[in-house]
Design a protein around this motif. Structure first.
Motif, PDB file in Angstrom:
ATOM      1  N   VAL A  55       0.915  -1.216  -0.100  1.00 25.00           N
ATOM      2  CA  VAL A  55       0.003  -0.042  -0.019  1.00 25.00           C
ATOM      3  C   VAL A  55       0.909   1.102  -0.029  1.00 25.00           C
ATOM      4  O   VAL A  55       2.175   1.118   0.370  1.00 25.00           O
ATOM      5  CB  VAL A  55      -0.980   0.038   1.322  1.00 25.00           C
ATOM      6  N   GLY A  56       0.300   2.443  -0.393  1.00 23.46           N
ATOM      7  CA  GLY A  56       0.966   3.667  -0.109  1.00 23.46           C
ATOM      8  C   GLY A  56       0.976   3.973   1.238  1.00 23.46           C
ATOM      9  O   GLY A  56       0.086   3.629   2.128  1.00 23.46           O
ATOM     10  N   ILE A  57       1.823   5.097   1.565  1.00 25.27           N
ATOM     11  CA  ILE A  57       1.737   5.540   3.084  1.00 25.27           C
ATOM     12  C   ILE A  57       1.915   7.015   2.789  1.00 25.27           C
ATOM     13  O   ILE A  57       2.556   7.413   1.863  1.00 25.27           O
ATOM     14  CB  ILE A  57       2.703   4.776   4.182  1.00 25.27           C
ATOM     15  N   ASP A  58       1.640   7.754   3.703  1.00 25.69           N
ATOM     16  CA  ASP A  58       1.799   9.377   3.544  1.00 25.69           C
ATOM     17  C   ASP A  58       3.525   9.632   4.172  1.00 25.69           C
ATOM     18  O   ASP A  58       4.271  10.154   3.359  1.00 25.69           O
ATOM     19  CB  ASP A  58       1.052   9.965   4.684  1.00 25.69           C
ATOM     20  N   MET A  59       3.913   8.919   5.221  1.00 28.82           N
ATOM     21  CA  MET A  59       5.456   9.427   5.602  1.00 28.82           C
ATOM     22  C   MET A  59       5.471   8.448   6.714  1.00 28.82           C
ATOM     23  O   MET A  59       4.648   8.178   7.287  1.00 28.82           O
ATOM     24  CB  MET A  59       5.630  10.973   5.957  1.00 28.82           C
ATOM     25  N   ILE A  60       6.948   8.656   7.274  1.00 34.05           N
ATOM     26  CA  ILE A  60       7.232   7.964   8.656  1.00 34.05           C
ATOM     27  C   ILE A  60       7.547   9.014   9.482  1.00 34.05           C
ATOM     28  O   ILE A  60       8.632   9.772   9.150  1.00 34.05           O
ATOM     29  CB  ILE A  60       8.295   7.125   8.292  1.00 34.05           C
ATOM     30  N   ALA A  61       6.566   9.514  10.495  1.00 29.51           N
ATOM     31  CA  ALA A  61       6.523  10.929  11.000  1.00 29.51           C
ATOM     32  C   ALA A  61       7.446  10.551  12.511  1.00 29.51           C
ATOM     33  O   ALA A  61       7.190   9.666  13.101  1.00 29.51           O
ATOM     34  CB  ALA A  61       5.411  11.419  11.411  1.00 29.51           C
ATOM     35  N   GLY A  62       8.315  11.676  12.741  1.00 29.09           N
ATOM     36  CA  GLY A  62       8.948  11.657  14.197  1.00 29.09           C
ATOM     37  C   GLY A  62       8.305  12.363  14.965  1.00 29.09           C
ATOM     38  O   GLY A  62       7.129  12.914  14.793  1.00 29.09           O
ATOM     39  N   PRO A  63       9.008  12.834  16.115  1.00 28.79           N
ATOM     40  CA  PRO A  63       8.454  13.600  17.055  1.00 28.79           C
ATOM     41  C   PRO A  63       8.009  15.027  16.509  1.00 28.79           C
ATOM     42  O   PRO A  63       8.540  15.497  15.733  1.00 28.79           O
ATOM     43  CB  PRO A  63       9.360  13.502  18.379  1.00 28.79           C
ATOM     44  N   SER A  64       6.945  15.865  17.079  1.00 27.88           N
ATOM     45  CA  SER A  64       6.833  17.065  16.684  1.00 27.88           C
ATOM     46  C   SER A  64       7.875  17.983  16.922  1.00 27.88           C
ATOM     47  O   SER A  64       8.434  17.971  17.915  1.00 27.88           O
ATOM     48  CB  SER A  64       5.359  17.534  17.559  1.00 27.88           C
ATOM     49  N   GLU A  65       7.715  19.201  16.154  1.00 30.69           N
ATOM     50  CA  GLU A  65       8.976  19.902  16.325  1.00 30.69           C
ATOM     51  C   GLU A  65       8.455  21.467  15.966  1.00 30.69           C
ATOM     52  O   GLU A  65       7.680  21.594  15.089  1.00 30.69           O
ATOM     53  CB  GLU A  65      10.172  19.512  15.581  1.00 30.69           C
TER      54      GLU A  65
END
Length: 434
Positions: A232-242
């Motif tokens: 499947v597609g994914i949006d992104m691999i997100a890290g902590p907010s900054e």
């Protein structure tokens, strides 16, 4: 409570190394996490609903005895929406309207043109058929994540939106469920973790397989998204907010302190950085931080975040501040300066830019309009906010007239000969009209 805030000077001999250390994020999956996620995905693929139910009972302590109990019917979503306090329901509706209106501007249409010989070229833009939206449900409830992930898909024309949200101990959040109803989410399952991602990617007897999975989650969710990418597609691999705030020293220091808090309160790994060329102002903001912190409900999380990953950075000039922005490529950038628009042509890397003294990053999280799903950990160098374009795909259109086939056949044949691909060359040349 007294914080030991990191203070850095850009002209220090070891500043580059200090900044690299500050920005480094090692929150990638360990071998143990990867192994656990792989086992969960395989279990879900082979056992379907029964595996998902078992894992949900185990990890979320969900009291459901059958898989059917994990799906929330539309009638319950509507009841949740109607049960919200009037002010909160109206705020949710206002935010949804603003987010939808903004994303309407992003819609891309199909296009085509015809060349003189009758050859038609173009692009057909179509929405994805079905997407999965992961909404976090651990430390806090995030109805804003429902809006920001589901509404762009809705605007793009996606017909089926499948939402998963963990419900620890079976507890449901009315604001999250109400947001799902408001956004027109098709189906909602109280699932979380890697098992929810696996169910969305591969499908089960009850959960339909989707074409793309979007939405943030913990390290197990991020690892699972990475593992199923390609299926499947994914949006992104997100890290902590900054957040990176740049200030000229003229904004109320309490405002800036609270802006830094607004990201630090997400979790201990969040990052809040202030840059200024006014040393005395940095001192004033630090004093505001020390004074305001004890008032904060999530002060322990904020304190850990600021001490471990926060910083006040003194630069020599505005140009040095701009260079710092492009070096950091922040998820959220606040330009708390007199003329932020003048800086825009020089800012190459930032997920979202909040301009002026009166623009708090927090309004972007909820209701300004632009998406709050943004590239983190320096990935704004090459990626963009989530948008309608993430829920659309494009097909190239090519129609050759007899004359166009002759012209293109000669060109393609010559190039195919150069690549020693004989069938390509002959296929193209068969259409040449002498």
């Amino acid at each position: 409570m007294t914080l030991n805030l990191r203070r850095l000077q850009a002209d220090a001999s070891d500043f580059a190394g200090q900044l690299d250390q500050l920005l480094s994020w090692e929150g990638v999956s360990s071998k143990e996490v990867q192994s656990s996620v792989e086992a969960i995905i395989q279990q879900v693929r082979s056992q379907g609903d029964s595996a998902v139910l078992e894992l949900t009972q185990k990890f979320d302590r969900h009291p459901a005895r059958t898989f059917a109990e994990l799906e929330i019917p539309q009638s319950q979503l509507k009841v949740a929406f109607d049960s919200l306090p009037v002010a909160r329901r109206e705020a949710l509706q206002a935010a949804a309207e603003r987010v939808s209106r903004y994303h309407e501007k992003q819609k891309q249409g199909s296009w085509q043109y015809t060349e003189e010989d009758g050859t038609l070229l173009g692009q057909q833009v179509m929405p994805l058929d079905r997407v999965g939206v992961y909404v976090p449900g651990g430390k806090a409830a995030y109805p804003s994540s429902v809006l920001m992930n589901a509404l762009p898909a809705k605007v793009a024309g996606v017909k089926e939106i499948i939402m998963v949200v963990p419900a620890p101990n079976g507890e449901l959040n009315s604001l999250v469920l109400g947001a799902a109803w408001l956004c027109g989410v098709t189906r909602v399952f109280t699932l979380g973790g890697a098992q929810a991602v696996a169910a969305l990617a591969y499908g089960t007897q009850t959960v339909p397989a989707v074409d793309k999975i979007v939405g943030p989650g913990n390290i197990f969710v991020a690892t699972a998204k990475r593992a199923v990418f390609g299926k499947v597609g994914i949006d992104m691999i997100a890290g902590p907010s900054e957040i990176l705030v740049v200030c000229d020293g003229q904004t109320d220091p309490d405002w800036i302190a609270m802006d830094l808090f607004s990201q630090a309160e997400h979790d201990e790994d969040a990052q809040s950085i202030l840059v200024s060329w006014d040393k005395a102002y940095l001192d004033r903001v630090e004093a505001s931080i020390q004074r305001l912190l004890p008032e904060m409900e999530r002060r322990d999380i904020i304190a850990t975040s600021l001490q471990e990953r926060g910083a006040l950075i003194e630069v020599a000039s505005e140009q040095e501040a701009i260079a710092m922005i492009n070096r950091i490529a922040p998820e959220h950038l606040e330009l708390s300066i007199a003329d932020p628009e003048a800086w825009l042509p020089q800012i190459r890397h930032a997920g979202a830019i909040f301009m002026g003294r009166y623009t708090a990053e927090a309004v972007g999280d909820y209701c300004a309009g632009p998406n709050h799903v943004l590239p983190t950990s320096g990935t704004a160098r090459f990626s963009s906010p989530l948008g309608v374009y993430d829920f659309q795909k494009r097909s190239s259109l090519i129609f050759c007239s007899p004359e166009g086939a002759s012209e293109l056949g000669r060109i393609a044949g010559e190039l195919a000969d150069g690549e020693a691909l004989t069938a390509h060359a002959r296929s193209a040349r068969y259409r040449i009209q002498d």
